[in-house]
Design a protein around this motif. Structure first.
Motif, PDB file in Angstrom:
ATOM      1  N   ILE A  21      18.233 -10.153 101.545  1.00  0.00           N
ATOM      2  CA  ILE A  21      18.945  -9.242 102.450  1.00  0.00           C
ATOM      3  C   ILE A  21      18.147  -8.961 103.723  1.00  0.00           C
ATOM      4  O   ILE A  21      18.689  -8.952 104.837  1.00  0.00           O
ATOM      5  N   ILE A  22      16.846  -8.786 103.614  1.00  0.00           N
ATOM      6  CA  ILE A  22      16.014  -8.301 104.718  1.00  0.00           C
ATOM      7  C   ILE A  22      15.732  -9.364 105.775  1.00  0.00           C
ATOM      8  O   ILE A  22      15.770  -9.086 106.975  1.00  0.00           O
ATOM      9  N   SER A  23      15.408 -10.582 105.364  1.00  0.00           N
ATOM     10  CA  SER A  23      15.079 -11.641 106.332  1.00  0.00           C
ATOM     11  C   SER A  23      16.330 -12.079 107.074  1.00  0.00           C
ATOM     12  O   SER A  23      17.363 -12.352 106.461  1.00  0.00           O
ATOM     13  N   ASN A  24      16.228 -12.159 108.380  1.00  0.00           N
ATOM     14  CA  ASN A  24      17.352 -12.546 109.230  1.00  0.00           C
ATOM     15  C   ASN A  24      16.819 -13.368 110.401  1.00  0.00           C
ATOM     16  O   ASN A  24      15.595 -13.514 110.559  1.00  0.00           O
ATOM     17  N   PRO A  25      17.676 -13.929 111.242  1.00  0.00           N
ATOM     18  CA  PRO A  25      17.172 -14.762 112.340  1.00  0.00           C
ATOM     19  C   PRO A  25      16.198 -14.041 113.266  1.00  0.00           C
ATOM     20  O   PRO A  25      15.212 -14.632 113.713  1.00  0.00           O
ATOM     21  N   ASP A  26      16.437 -12.771 113.571  1.00  0.00           N
ATOM     22  CA  ASP A  26      15.537 -12.046 114.468  1.00  0.00           C
ATOM     23  C   ASP A  26      14.132 -11.950 113.896  1.00  0.00           C
ATOM     24  O   ASP A  26      13.141 -12.133 114.617  1.00  0.00           O
TER      25      ASP A  26
END
Length: 321
Positions: A21-26
């Protein structure tokens, strides 16, 4: 020990672990620009029915932004990124996700909850390397036998699905037979711990929980604050929430009306990652964390956290000479 491309050109010997959930492209882009490998679970990229494929959108954004950065900074290129595949049999997205990652030639593939030769083969055909996470020497040998290029040794104290072995014992046993890329996960949140991981035989450190408390992380602000206010004593090891043993913040468990010291034991055969998660929605605010978070004192941009870790790493090396 010898690192293989693209791991051999990292300026900082760290991979930011894929955070559910936490890791994203930004976050991934910020990590890579700052010199560490950023990664994300493919299951984080989700779309509603009828919408464009979100994994395609994420990979396009990451690739285009890092390509643009590298063109503008030829003398200081970004680190490569990694994708994480849950290869457990219940993950009905797996086949489609690996096809998309192959299309974008994702440079590093991290596989979890099972070793699948067919996934490794696709990664290699698309010019990628595979790192498989393991919790003991038995699974390490199985992963390499099935075609993984390197290993992530998940020792006691790691966030998420952690093992129980001492990092000293785990790295020692693997290094008796394996000379390839070896990462260590477990309570690593400062530069001194990164150097210690290398001293005991790992090539790179695998850091996750410290990145929860960053501006870019897709985490509830209460979660980030709890990370900055907690220590190893605030972590509990249980398999109740996913069927696989992992470390969680006691405060988040108490907030759901549960007693962290008296949790039931879950049936591991009922794990199901078909919807991207393996716990009911009522437990979505039970938060994972490793034991090394006492050094995380504030919420920072990812670049500042990485700068701090690198400075500590260099200082620790200097102090040992």
């Amino acid at each position: 020990m010898s690192l293989i491309p693209p791991l051999d050109k990292l300026k900082i010997p760290v991979i930011g672990s894929p955070l559910f959930i936490i890791s994203n492209p930004d976050l991934v882009i910020a990590q890579c620009k700052a010199g560490v490998v950023g990664s994300f679970p493919c299951l984080n990229a989700r779309e509603e029915e009828g919408e464009p494929n979100m994994l395609e959108i994420w990979l396009r954004k990451i690739n285009e932004e890092l390509d643009r950065y590298n063109q503008q900074n030829p003398d200081n290129p970004a680190a490569p990124y990694a994708v994480n595949h849950i290869v457990h049999k219940s993950n009905i997205r797996l086949e489609k996700d690996i096809d998309i990652c192959a299309k974008w030639e994702s440079p590093i593939w991290i596989t979890s909850l099972g070793a699948r030769p067919e996934v490794n083969q696709v990664a290699h055909q698309s010019k990628g390397i595979v790192l498989h996470d393991i919790i003991n020497n038995f699974f390490a040998k199985k992963a390499i036998d099935k075609g993984a290029d390197g290993l992530v040794a998940v020792a006691a104290g790691a966030g998420g699905h952690a093992g129980t072995l001492s990092p000293f014992a785990l790295i020692q046993e693997i290094r008796e037979w394996f000379k390839g890329p070896l990462l260590l996960s477990g309570s690593i949140a400062n530069g001194g711990a990164v150097l210690a991981a290398q001293a005991m035989g790992a090539d790179l450190a695998y850091i996750g929980s410290a990145f929860i408390a960053t501006n870019e992380a897709n985490a509830d602000e209460r979660y980030k604050e709890m990370i900055t206010q907690s220590s190893a004593d605030d972590i509990i090891y249980t398999n109740l929430f996913t069927g696989v043993h992992g470390n969680y913040l006691k405060g988040s468990i108490k907030a759901q009306g549960l007693d962290p010291e008296n949790l039931e034991v879950s049936d591991s055969s009922k794990m199901n990652f078909s919807s991207g998660a393996s716990k009911p929605k009522s437990w979505k605010e039970i938060w994972g964390s490793g034991q090394g978070i006492s050094v995380v004192k504030s919420i920072l941009p990812a670049s500042e956290l990485i700068k701090r870790i690198n400075n500590e790493y260099l200082e620790a090396k200097k102090n040992l000479l």
